[in-house]
Design an enzyme around this catalytic site. Structure first.
Site: not given
Length: 392
Positions: A48, A214, A240, A268, A318
Protein backbone atom coordinates in the site's frame (compact mmCIF):
# COMPACT_ATOMS: atom_id res chain seq x y z
CA UNK A 1 -16.28 28.34 37.94
CA UNK A 2 -15.14 30.86 35.34
CA UNK A 3 -14.09 29.19 32.12
CA UNK A 4 -10.80 30.18 30.47
CA UNK A 5 -10.57 31.24 26.86
CA UNK A 6 -8.34 29.86 24.13
CA UNK A 7 -5.00 31.65 23.88
CA UNK A 8 -2.99 29.75 21.27
CA UNK A 9 -3.52 27.09 18.61
CA UNK A 10 -0.52 25.22 17.20
CA UNK A 11 -0.19 22.45 14.60
CA UNK A 12 2.70 20.01 14.27
CA UNK A 13 3.70 17.18 11.95
CA UNK A 14 5.23 13.81 12.93
CA UNK A 15 6.61 11.04 10.72
CA UNK A 16 6.88 7.31 11.43
CA UNK A 17 3.78 5.77 12.98
CA UNK A 18 1.53 7.72 15.31
CA UNK A 19 -1.91 8.59 13.94
CA UNK A 20 -0.82 7.82 10.37
CA UNK A 21 -0.55 4.16 11.27
CA UNK A 22 0.25 3.14 7.68
CA UNK A 23 3.58 4.98 8.00
CA UNK A 24 5.48 1.87 9.08
CA UNK A 25 8.85 0.28 8.35
CA UNK A 26 9.18 -2.62 5.91
CA UNK A 27 7.79 -5.99 6.96
CA UNK A 28 4.65 -4.77 8.74
CA UNK A 29 1.48 -6.78 8.10
CA UNK A 30 -0.47 -3.58 7.45
CA UNK A 31 1.60 -2.93 4.32
CA UNK A 32 1.63 -6.49 3.00
CA UNK A 33 -0.29 -7.80 -0.03
CA UNK A 34 -3.74 -6.35 0.74
CA UNK A 35 -6.65 -5.74 -1.62
CA UNK A 36 -7.04 -2.02 -2.41
CA UNK A 37 -8.68 0.12 -5.12
CA UNK A 38 -5.18 0.43 -6.63
CA UNK A 39 -4.70 -3.34 -6.89
CA UNK A 40 -6.10 -3.17 -10.44
CA UNK A 41 -2.59 -1.97 -11.32
CA UNK A 42 -0.05 -4.79 -10.82
CA UNK A 43 2.76 -2.40 -9.90
CA UNK A 44 0.74 -1.13 -6.89
CA UNK A 45 -0.58 -4.49 -5.70
CA UNK A 46 2.08 -5.78 -3.32
CA UNK A 47 2.37 -2.78 -0.99
CA UNK A 48 0.00 0.00 0.00
CA UNK A 49 2.93 2.34 0.53
CA UNK A 50 3.79 1.88 -3.15
CA UNK A 51 0.85 4.10 -4.09
CA UNK A 52 1.45 6.60 -1.30
CA UNK A 53 -0.91 5.59 1.49
CA UNK A 54 1.53 7.03 4.03
CA UNK A 55 2.31 10.38 2.37
CA UNK A 56 0.33 12.55 4.80
CA UNK A 57 1.90 11.67 8.13
CA UNK A 58 0.53 12.52 11.56
CA UNK A 59 -1.01 15.86 12.50
CA UNK A 60 -0.76 16.99 16.13
CA UNK A 61 -3.06 19.83 17.21
CA UNK A 62 -2.27 21.63 20.46
CA UNK A 63 -4.62 24.17 22.04
CA UNK A 64 -3.57 26.29 25.01
CA UNK A 65 -6.07 28.03 27.30
CA UNK A 66 -5.62 31.34 29.09
CA UNK A 67 -5.08 29.50 32.39
CA UNK A 68 -2.17 27.53 30.91
CA UNK A 69 -4.05 24.25 30.39
CA UNK A 70 -3.10 22.51 27.15
CA UNK A 71 -5.26 20.07 25.22
CA UNK A 72 -4.03 18.12 22.23
CA UNK A 73 -5.02 15.41 19.78
CA UNK A 74 -3.50 13.47 16.90
CA UNK A 75 -4.95 12.41 13.56
CA UNK A 76 -3.92 11.82 9.96
CA UNK A 77 -3.31 15.05 8.07
CA UNK A 78 0.35 15.96 8.14
CA UNK A 79 1.57 19.18 6.58
CA UNK A 80 -1.66 19.83 4.69
CA UNK A 81 -3.61 19.65 7.93
CA UNK A 82 -1.08 21.84 9.72
CA UNK A 83 -1.51 24.52 7.05
CA UNK A 84 -5.31 24.42 7.39
CA UNK A 85 -5.12 24.72 11.19
CA UNK A 86 -2.61 27.56 11.28
CA UNK A 87 -3.78 29.58 8.27
CA UNK A 88 -7.54 29.06 8.41
CA UNK A 89 -9.06 27.40 11.48
CA UNK A 90 -7.12 29.10 14.28
CA UNK A 91 -9.11 32.33 13.80
CA UNK A 92 -12.30 30.55 14.89
CA UNK A 93 -10.74 29.29 18.13
CA UNK A 94 -8.44 31.89 19.63
CA UNK A 95 -10.33 34.16 21.99
CA UNK A 96 -13.28 31.78 22.36
CA UNK A 97 -14.30 30.16 25.64
CA UNK A 98 -13.12 26.57 25.93
CA UNK A 99 -16.76 25.52 26.38
CA UNK A 100 -17.93 26.83 23.00
CA UNK A 101 -17.10 23.66 21.07
CA UNK A 102 -20.35 23.45 19.10
CA UNK A 103 -19.95 26.99 17.78
CA UNK A 104 -16.31 26.43 16.88
CA UNK A 105 -17.12 23.20 15.02
CA UNK A 106 -19.88 24.93 13.07
CA UNK A 107 -17.60 27.76 12.02
CA UNK A 108 -14.74 25.44 11.05
CA UNK A 109 -17.00 23.24 8.94
CA UNK A 110 -18.96 25.90 7.10
CA UNK A 111 -15.94 28.13 6.48
CA UNK A 112 -14.21 25.23 4.70
CA UNK A 113 -17.28 23.95 2.87
CA UNK A 114 -16.11 25.24 -0.51
CA UNK A 115 -12.93 23.17 -0.40
CA UNK A 116 -13.69 20.61 2.30
CA UNK A 117 -16.70 18.47 3.28
CA UNK A 118 -14.65 15.27 3.60
CA UNK A 119 -11.11 13.97 3.32
CA UNK A 120 -8.12 15.75 4.79
CA UNK A 121 -10.13 18.86 5.71
CA UNK A 122 -12.47 16.81 7.90
CA UNK A 123 -9.49 14.93 9.32
CA UNK A 124 -8.10 18.30 10.33
CA UNK A 125 -11.35 19.58 11.82
CA UNK A 126 -11.62 16.27 13.68
CA UNK A 127 -8.15 16.72 15.15
CA UNK A 128 -8.99 20.23 16.33
CA UNK A 129 -12.29 19.05 17.78
CA UNK A 130 -10.63 16.23 19.72
CA UNK A 131 -8.06 18.66 21.09
CA UNK A 132 -10.91 20.92 22.24
CA UNK A 133 -12.57 18.05 24.10
CA UNK A 134 -9.23 17.10 25.66
CA UNK A 135 -8.75 20.72 26.75
CA UNK A 136 -12.24 21.15 28.22
CA UNK A 137 -12.02 17.87 30.14
CA UNK A 138 -8.63 18.87 31.56
CA UNK A 139 -10.01 22.26 32.62
CA UNK A 140 -12.86 20.44 34.38
CA UNK A 141 -10.39 17.84 35.75
CA UNK A 142 -12.39 14.87 34.50
CA UNK A 143 -12.15 12.30 31.71
CA UNK A 144 -13.78 13.04 28.38
CA UNK A 145 -16.28 10.21 28.87
CA UNK A 146 -17.81 12.10 31.79
CA UNK A 147 -18.47 15.09 29.52
CA UNK A 148 -20.33 12.70 27.20
CA UNK A 149 -22.78 11.62 29.90
CA UNK A 150 -20.74 9.02 31.75
CA UNK A 151 -20.10 5.33 31.13
CA UNK A 152 -22.91 2.87 30.46
CA UNK A 153 -20.67 -0.17 31.06
CA UNK A 154 -17.83 -0.99 33.42
CA UNK A 155 -15.39 -2.07 30.73
CA UNK A 156 -14.93 -2.35 26.99
CA UNK A 157 -14.58 -5.59 25.08
CA UNK A 158 -12.62 -5.69 21.83
CA UNK A 159 -12.17 -7.49 18.57
CA UNK A 160 -8.72 -7.35 16.97
CA UNK A 161 -7.84 -6.23 13.46
CA UNK A 162 -4.74 -7.88 12.07
CA UNK A 163 -3.24 -10.71 10.09
CA UNK A 164 -3.48 -13.33 12.88
CA UNK A 165 -6.97 -13.84 14.31
CA UNK A 166 -5.77 -17.13 15.76
CA UNK A 167 -3.31 -15.26 17.98
CA UNK A 168 -5.99 -12.67 18.80
CA UNK A 169 -8.16 -15.45 20.19
CA UNK A 170 -5.32 -16.58 22.44
CA UNK A 171 -5.01 -12.98 23.68
CA UNK A 172 -8.66 -12.90 24.77
CA UNK A 173 -10.28 -10.88 21.97
CA UNK A 174 -13.88 -11.65 20.99
CA UNK A 175 -13.12 -11.73 17.27
CA UNK A 176 -10.56 -11.15 14.58
CA UNK A 177 -10.80 -9.09 11.39
CA UNK A 178 -8.57 -10.08 8.51
CA UNK A 179 -7.40 -7.82 5.71
CA UNK A 180 -8.64 -9.22 2.40
CA UNK A 181 -5.50 -10.01 0.43
CA UNK A 182 -6.58 -10.62 -3.16
CA UNK A 183 -8.53 -8.15 -5.28
CA UNK A 184 -11.00 -8.72 -8.13
CA UNK A 185 -8.13 -8.06 -10.56
CA UNK A 186 -6.62 -11.38 -9.42
CA UNK A 187 -9.62 -13.28 -10.72
CA UNK A 188 -11.10 -16.57 -9.60
CA UNK A 189 -7.76 -17.76 -8.25
CA UNK A 190 -7.60 -14.71 -5.99
CA UNK A 191 -11.16 -15.32 -4.79
CA UNK A 192 -10.29 -18.93 -4.00
CA UNK A 193 -7.23 -17.82 -2.03
CA UNK A 194 -9.36 -15.39 -0.03
CA UNK A 195 -11.79 -18.16 0.90
CA UNK A 196 -8.96 -20.57 1.64
CA UNK A 197 -7.42 -18.06 4.07
CA UNK A 198 -10.75 -17.63 5.85
CA UNK A 199 -11.23 -21.41 6.02
CA UNK A 200 -7.72 -21.82 7.42
CA UNK A 201 -8.39 -19.28 10.16
CA UNK A 202 -11.78 -20.80 10.96
CA UNK A 203 -10.04 -24.12 11.44
CA UNK A 204 -7.59 -22.52 13.85
CA UNK A 205 -10.04 -20.51 15.97
CA UNK A 206 -13.03 -22.87 16.11
CA UNK A 207 -16.68 -22.10 15.54
CA UNK A 208 -17.50 -19.55 18.26
CA UNK A 209 -14.88 -16.88 17.50
CA UNK A 210 -15.91 -13.99 15.25
CA UNK A 211 -14.16 -13.68 11.88
CA UNK A 212 -14.60 -10.67 9.59
CA UNK A 213 -13.08 -9.50 6.30
CA UNK A 214 -11.89 -5.92 5.74
CA UNK A 215 -12.05 -5.23 2.00
CA UNK A 216 -10.82 -1.61 2.11
CA UNK A 217 -13.04 -0.13 -0.64
CA UNK A 218 -11.62 -2.52 -3.24
CA UNK A 219 -14.51 -4.63 -4.56
CA UNK A 220 -17.56 -4.27 -6.78
CA UNK A 221 -21.04 -5.54 -5.97
CA UNK A 222 -20.69 -8.71 -8.06
CA UNK A 223 -17.38 -9.78 -6.52
CA UNK A 224 -18.44 -8.78 -3.00
CA UNK A 225 -21.61 -10.85 -3.34
CA UNK A 226 -19.65 -13.91 -4.52
CA UNK A 227 -17.18 -13.45 -1.66
CA UNK A 228 -19.94 -13.12 0.94
CA UNK A 229 -21.81 -16.20 -0.27
CA UNK A 230 -18.65 -18.32 -0.40
CA UNK A 231 -17.53 -17.04 3.01
CA UNK A 232 -20.86 -17.83 4.66
CA UNK A 233 -19.88 -21.50 4.93
CA UNK A 234 -17.01 -20.42 7.17
CA UNK A 235 -19.12 -18.21 9.43
CA UNK A 236 -18.05 -14.74 8.28
CA UNK A 237 -19.67 -12.30 10.73
CA UNK A 238 -19.48 -9.24 8.51
CA UNK A 239 -18.01 -8.00 5.25
CA UNK A 240 -16.45 -4.59 5.77
CA UNK A 241 -16.04 -1.61 3.44
CA UNK A 242 -16.43 -3.79 0.36
CA UNK A 243 -17.18 -0.90 -2.00
CA UNK A 244 -15.95 2.67 -2.58
CA UNK A 245 -17.46 4.94 0.09
CA UNK A 246 -19.59 6.98 -2.34
CA UNK A 247 -21.35 3.93 -3.79
CA UNK A 248 -24.40 4.09 -1.52
CA UNK A 249 -26.53 2.34 -4.16
CA UNK A 250 -24.04 -0.53 -4.38
CA UNK A 251 -24.00 -0.95 -0.61
CA UNK A 252 -27.79 -1.11 -0.50
CA UNK A 253 -27.72 -3.82 -3.19
CA UNK A 254 -24.95 -5.74 -1.44
CA UNK A 255 -26.86 -5.72 1.83
CA UNK A 256 -29.82 -7.29 0.04
CA UNK A 257 -27.53 -9.89 -1.56
CA UNK A 258 -25.51 -11.23 1.38
CA UNK A 259 -26.61 -14.42 3.16
CA UNK A 260 -29.07 -14.06 6.03
CA UNK A 261 -27.25 -13.42 9.28
CA UNK A 262 -24.16 -11.85 7.71
CA UNK A 263 -23.72 -8.13 8.36
CA UNK A 264 -22.52 -5.43 5.98
CA UNK A 265 -20.39 -2.74 7.59
CA UNK A 266 -18.83 0.47 6.32
CA UNK A 267 -18.17 4.10 7.21
CA UNK A 268 -14.45 4.22 7.97
CA UNK A 269 -13.96 6.71 5.12
CA UNK A 270 -17.30 8.48 5.49
CA UNK A 271 -17.63 11.86 7.21
CA UNK A 272 -20.22 14.05 8.94
CA UNK A 273 -23.85 13.42 9.83
CA UNK A 274 -24.83 14.13 6.22
CA UNK A 275 -22.63 11.38 4.81
CA UNK A 276 -23.86 8.87 7.37
CA UNK A 277 -27.44 9.95 6.81
CA UNK A 278 -27.09 8.63 3.25
CA UNK A 279 -25.77 5.28 4.47
CA UNK A 280 -28.55 4.94 7.03
CA UNK A 281 -31.54 6.16 5.03
CA UNK A 282 -30.59 4.05 2.00
CA UNK A 283 -30.26 0.91 4.13
CA UNK A 284 -26.63 0.39 3.19
CA UNK A 285 -25.35 -1.43 6.26
CA UNK A 286 -26.01 -3.08 9.60
CA UNK A 287 -23.06 -1.50 11.38
CA UNK A 288 -21.28 1.82 10.83
CA UNK A 289 -17.62 2.42 11.60
CA UNK A 290 -16.89 6.15 11.71
CA UNK A 291 -13.33 7.10 12.57
CA UNK A 292 -13.56 9.83 15.20
CA UNK A 293 -10.31 11.32 13.89
CA UNK A 294 -11.70 11.61 10.37
CA UNK A 295 -15.51 11.91 10.52
CA UNK A 296 -15.68 15.26 12.33
CA UNK A 297 -14.48 14.51 15.84
CA UNK A 298 -16.45 13.77 19.00
CA UNK A 299 -18.84 16.66 18.33
CA UNK A 300 -19.97 15.11 15.06
CA UNK A 301 -19.76 11.49 16.20
CA UNK A 302 -22.40 12.22 18.86
CA UNK A 303 -24.80 13.27 16.07
CA UNK A 304 -23.85 10.35 13.82
CA UNK A 305 -24.44 7.90 16.66
CA UNK A 306 -27.87 9.34 17.40
CA UNK A 307 -28.87 8.96 13.75
CA UNK A 308 -27.66 5.36 13.75
CA UNK A 309 -29.51 4.58 16.97
CA UNK A 310 -32.75 5.80 15.42
CA UNK A 311 -32.15 3.40 12.51
CA UNK A 312 -31.26 0.45 14.80
CA UNK A 313 -27.73 0.36 13.41
CA UNK A 314 -24.71 -0.36 15.60
CA UNK A 315 -21.83 2.12 15.88
CA UNK A 316 -18.37 0.59 16.25
CA UNK A 317 -15.80 3.31 15.53
CA UNK A 318 -12.81 2.52 13.38
CA UNK A 319 -9.57 2.25 15.38
CA UNK A 320 -8.57 5.61 16.86
CA UNK A 321 -7.57 4.32 20.30
CA UNK A 322 -8.48 6.54 23.28
CA UNK A 323 -10.50 8.88 21.09
CA UNK A 324 -13.02 6.13 20.40
CA UNK A 325 -12.72 4.39 23.80
CA UNK A 326 -14.05 7.47 25.62
CA UNK A 327 -17.00 7.54 23.24
CA UNK A 328 -17.84 3.83 23.05
CA UNK A 329 -17.99 3.45 26.83
CA UNK A 330 -20.83 6.02 26.91
CA UNK A 331 -23.09 4.55 24.20
CA UNK A 332 -25.52 1.64 24.38
CA UNK A 333 -25.45 1.18 20.59
CA UNK A 334 -21.65 0.71 20.64
CA UNK A 335 -21.43 -2.69 22.36
CA UNK A 336 -17.77 -3.40 21.57
CA UNK A 337 -14.68 -1.69 20.15
CA UNK A 338 -11.94 -2.28 17.59
CA UNK A 339 -8.29 -2.74 18.50
CA UNK A 340 -5.80 -2.39 15.68
CA UNK A 341 -2.87 -4.76 16.13
CA UNK A 342 0.15 -2.55 15.50
CA UNK A 343 2.86 -5.13 16.23
CA UNK A 344 4.50 -5.89 12.84
CA UNK A 345 3.48 -9.56 12.97
CA UNK A 346 0.21 -8.96 14.90
CA UNK A 347 1.60 -11.24 17.59
CA UNK A 348 1.46 -8.93 20.60
CA UNK A 349 -0.66 -6.09 21.97
CA UNK A 350 1.01 -2.71 21.61
CA UNK A 351 -0.55 0.78 21.76
CA UNK A 352 -2.06 1.86 18.45
CA UNK A 353 -0.33 5.24 18.29
CA UNK A 354 3.05 3.98 19.48
CA UNK A 355 5.56 5.58 19.86
CA UNK A 356 3.85 8.98 19.76
CA UNK A 357 1.63 8.73 22.85
CA UNK A 358 2.49 7.85 26.43
CA UNK A 359 0.01 6.27 28.89
CA UNK A 360 -2.06 4.91 26.00
CA UNK A 361 -4.10 2.02 27.46
CA UNK A 362 -4.36 -1.38 25.78
CA UNK A 363 -6.75 -4.30 26.32
CA UNK A 364 -5.78 -7.08 28.69
CA UNK A 365 -7.44 -10.39 27.80
CA UNK A 366 -9.50 -8.46 25.27
CA UNK A 367 -10.97 -6.06 27.84
CA UNK A 368 -10.27 -2.62 29.26
CA UNK A 369 -11.47 -0.24 31.92
CA UNK A 370 -11.12 3.24 30.43
CA UNK A 371 -8.82 5.26 32.71
CA UNK A 372 -10.32 8.20 34.60
CA UNK A 373 -7.34 10.50 33.94
CA UNK A 374 -8.48 14.01 32.91
CA UNK A 375 -8.93 14.57 29.19
CA UNK A 376 -8.21 11.58 26.98
CA UNK A 377 -5.58 10.50 29.50
CA UNK A 378 -2.55 10.44 27.21
CA UNK A 379 0.63 12.50 26.81
CA UNK A 380 2.89 13.26 23.87
CA UNK A 381 6.17 11.39 23.91
CA UNK A 382 8.90 14.05 24.23
CA UNK A 383 11.29 11.78 22.31
CA UNK A 384 9.15 12.08 19.17
CA UNK A 385 10.22 15.02 17.04
CA UNK A 386 7.45 17.54 16.35
CA UNK A 387 7.84 19.94 13.43
CA UNK A 388 5.75 23.09 13.13
CA UNK A 389 5.85 23.90 9.40
CA UNK A 390 3.49 26.91 9.58
CA UNK A 391 2.63 29.64 12.07
CA UNK A 392 -0.01 32.32 12.21
Amino acid sequence: MAMPSIRHVRAFVVRGGGADYHDQADGHWIDDHISTPMARYPEYRQSRQSFGINVLGTLVVEIEASDGTVGFAVTTGGEIGAFIVEKHLARFLEGQLVTDIEKMWDQMYFSTLYYGRKGVVLNTISGVDLALWDLLAKVRKEPVYQLLGGPVRDELQFYATGARPDLAKEMGFIGGKLPLQHSPAEGEEGLRKNIDKLAEMRGRVGGDFWLMYDCWMSLDVTYATKLAKAAHEHGLKWIEEALPPDDYWGYAELRRNVPRGMMVSTGEHEATRWGFRMLLEMGCCDLIQPDVGWCGGITELVKISALADAHNVLVVPHGSSVYSYHFVVTRHNSPFAEFLMMAPKADQVVPMFTPLLLDEPVPVNGRMRVPDTPGFGVRLNPECKLERPYQH
